[in-house]
Design a protein around this motif. Sequence first.
Motif, short mmCIF file in Angstrom:
data_model
loop_
_atom_site.label_atom_id
_atom_site.label_comp_id
_atom_site.label_asym_id
_atom_site.label_seq_id
_atom_site.Cartn_x
_atom_site.Cartn_y
_atom_site.Cartn_z
N LEU A 1 -4.56 -0.19 -13.26
CA LEU A 1 -3.77 0.60 -14.00
C LEU A 1 -2.39 0.35 -14.24
O LEU A 1 -1.78 -0.14 -12.97
N ARG A 2 -1.57 0.46 -15.25
CA ARG A 2 -0.29 0.18 -15.14
C ARG A 2 0.39 1.29 -14.30
O ARG A 2 0.05 2.35 -14.88
N GLY A 3 1.61 0.87 -13.76
CA GLY A 3 2.32 1.86 -12.99
C GLY A 3 3.57 1.56 -13.04
O GLY A 3 3.97 0.74 -13.32
N ARG A 4 4.16 2.53 -12.32
CA ARG A 4 5.64 2.82 -12.06
C ARG A 4 5.68 3.08 -10.52
O ARG A 4 5.57 3.97 -10.02
N PHE A 5 6.22 2.09 -9.95
CA PHE A 5 6.57 2.19 -8.37
C PHE A 5 8.13 2.35 -8.21
O PHE A 5 9.02 1.89 -8.54
N LYS A 6 8.23 3.60 -7.35
CA LYS A 6 9.48 4.13 -7.26
C LYS A 6 9.64 4.89 -6.02
O LYS A 6 8.66 5.84 -5.98
N ASP A 7 10.43 4.91 -5.22
CA ASP A 7 10.71 5.87 -4.03
C ASP A 7 9.54 5.86 -3.14
O ASP A 7 9.35 6.82 -2.53
N THR B 1 0.93 -1.07 0.03
CA THR B 1 0.19 -0.01 -0.02
C THR B 1 0.85 1.26 0.03
O THR B 1 1.73 1.52 1.00
N VAL B 2 0.85 2.35 -0.85
CA VAL B 2 1.56 3.37 -1.19
C VAL B 2 0.85 4.45 -1.43
O VAL B 2 -0.49 4.22 -1.75
N SER B 3 1.49 5.59 -1.55
CA SER B 3 0.94 6.81 -1.80
C SER B 3 0.89 7.24 -3.59
O SER B 3 1.77 6.60 -4.04
N LEU B 4 -0.30 7.71 -3.98
CA LEU B 4 0.00 7.94 -5.45
C LEU B 4 0.77 9.21 -5.66
O LEU B 4 0.80 10.26 -5.03
N ALA B 5 1.46 9.26 -6.72
CA ALA B 5 2.68 10.31 -7.03
C ALA B 5 1.56 11.58 -7.79
O ALA B 5 2.38 12.60 -7.76
N CYS B 6 0.52 11.20 -8.12
CA CYS B 6 -0.03 12.28 -8.83
C CYS B 6 -1.78 11.99 -8.90
O CYS B 6 -1.92 10.73 -8.32
N PRO B 7 -2.58 12.68 -9.00
CA PRO B 7 -4.02 12.52 -8.88
C PRO B 7 -4.36 11.51 -10.38
O PRO B 7 -3.90 11.64 -11.11
N VAL B 8 -5.38 10.74 -9.82
CA VAL B 8 -6.06 10.02 -10.90
C VAL B 8 -7.56 9.95 -10.85
O VAL B 8 -8.09 9.96 -10.03
N LYS B 9 -8.10 9.96 -12.26
CA LYS B 9 -9.50 10.04 -12.21
C LYS B 9 -9.93 8.65 -12.61
O LYS B 9 -9.40 7.98 -13.33
N ALA B 10 -10.84 8.10 -11.66
CA ALA B 10 -11.32 6.83 -11.81
C ALA B 10 -12.58 6.78 -11.26
O ALA B 10 -13.04 7.67 -10.47
N GLY B 11 -13.33 6.00 -11.58
CA GLY B 11 -14.75 5.70 -11.27
C GLY B 11 -15.52 4.53 -11.94
O GLY B 11 -14.88 3.73 -12.71
N GLY B 12 -16.78 4.37 -11.43
CA GLY B 12 -17.42 3.28 -12.07
C GLY B 12 -17.62 2.05 -11.08
O GLY B 12 -17.31 2.11 -9.92
N SER B 13 -18.24 1.01 -11.47
CA SER B 13 -18.96 0.13 -10.69
C SER B 13 -17.97 -1.19 -10.50
O SER B 13 -18.13 -1.94 -9.88
N GLY C 1 -6.85 11.34 -5.19
CA GLY C 1 -5.92 12.41 -5.00
C GLY C 1 -4.43 12.17 -4.89
O GLY C 1 -4.04 10.94 -4.52
N GLU C 2 -3.53 13.18 -4.98
CA GLU C 2 -2.14 12.89 -5.08
C GLU C 2 -1.93 12.67 -3.39
O GLU C 2 -2.67 13.25 -2.49
N GLU D 1 -4.27 -0.96 -7.94
CA GLU D 1 -5.71 -1.52 -7.91
C GLU D 1 -6.50 -0.34 -7.51
O GLU D 1 -6.22 0.23 -6.50
N LEU D 2 -7.63 0.14 -8.08
CA LEU D 2 -8.36 1.25 -7.72
C LEU D 2 -9.73 0.52 -7.53
O LEU D 2 -10.52 0.18 -8.43
N ALA D 3 -10.21 0.80 -6.29
CA ALA D 3 -11.80 0.18 -5.78
C ALA D 3 -12.66 0.87 -6.73
O ALA D 3 -12.49 2.06 -7.03
N PRO D 4 -13.91 0.14 -6.91
CA PRO D 4 -14.90 0.76 -7.31
C PRO D 4 -15.40 2.22 -6.65
O PRO D 4 -15.44 2.22 -5.54
N SER D 5 -15.60 3.24 -7.37
CA SER D 5 -16.09 4.29 -6.93
C SER D 5 -16.89 5.32 -7.81
O SER D 5 -16.22 5.86 -8.83
N PRO D 6 -18.01 5.56 -7.55
CA PRO D 6 -18.78 6.24 -8.59
C PRO D 6 -18.21 7.87 -8.78
O PRO D 6 -18.37 8.62 -7.70
#
Length: 89
Positions: free
Chosen positions: A38-44, A21-33, A79-80, A69-74
Motif C-alpha cells: 500500500l502507498r503510505g506516508r511515514f511520519k513521526d 518496522t513501524v506501527s500503523l497510525a490507523c486500522p487497515v483492512k487487508a486479506g487474501g493469499s 489494527g492501529e 508491506e502487508l503479509a498474506p492473511s485471509p
Amino acid sequence: YVLPAINKYLRRKEIFLPEVTVSLACPVKAGGSRTAFLRGRFKDGKVEPLRGQGSHMLSSFLQTNCLIELAPSPARAFGEGEKVKVLLL
C-alpha cells in the motif's frame, strides 16, 4: 522488483530499498493469499495508508514516501498500532 536489478547492474552497495518496522497510525483492512503493498506516508515513527490505492489512482503517489508491506492473511484486518514492514522511498 526491478529497482534491485538496476542497482545491482550499476554495482551499488545497497540494492534494496531501506526497510523499517513501524506501527500503523490507523486500522487497515487487508486479506487474501498475496502480499499487498500500500502507498503510505511515514511520519513521526508511524505509517498511515493513503486514500486512493487503486492502480488507476496515481494522485496518491504525490504524497507517498513509503510502501507498506502487508503479509498474506485471509480476511484479517491490521489494527492501529500493529507493527508492519515499511519500504522507504
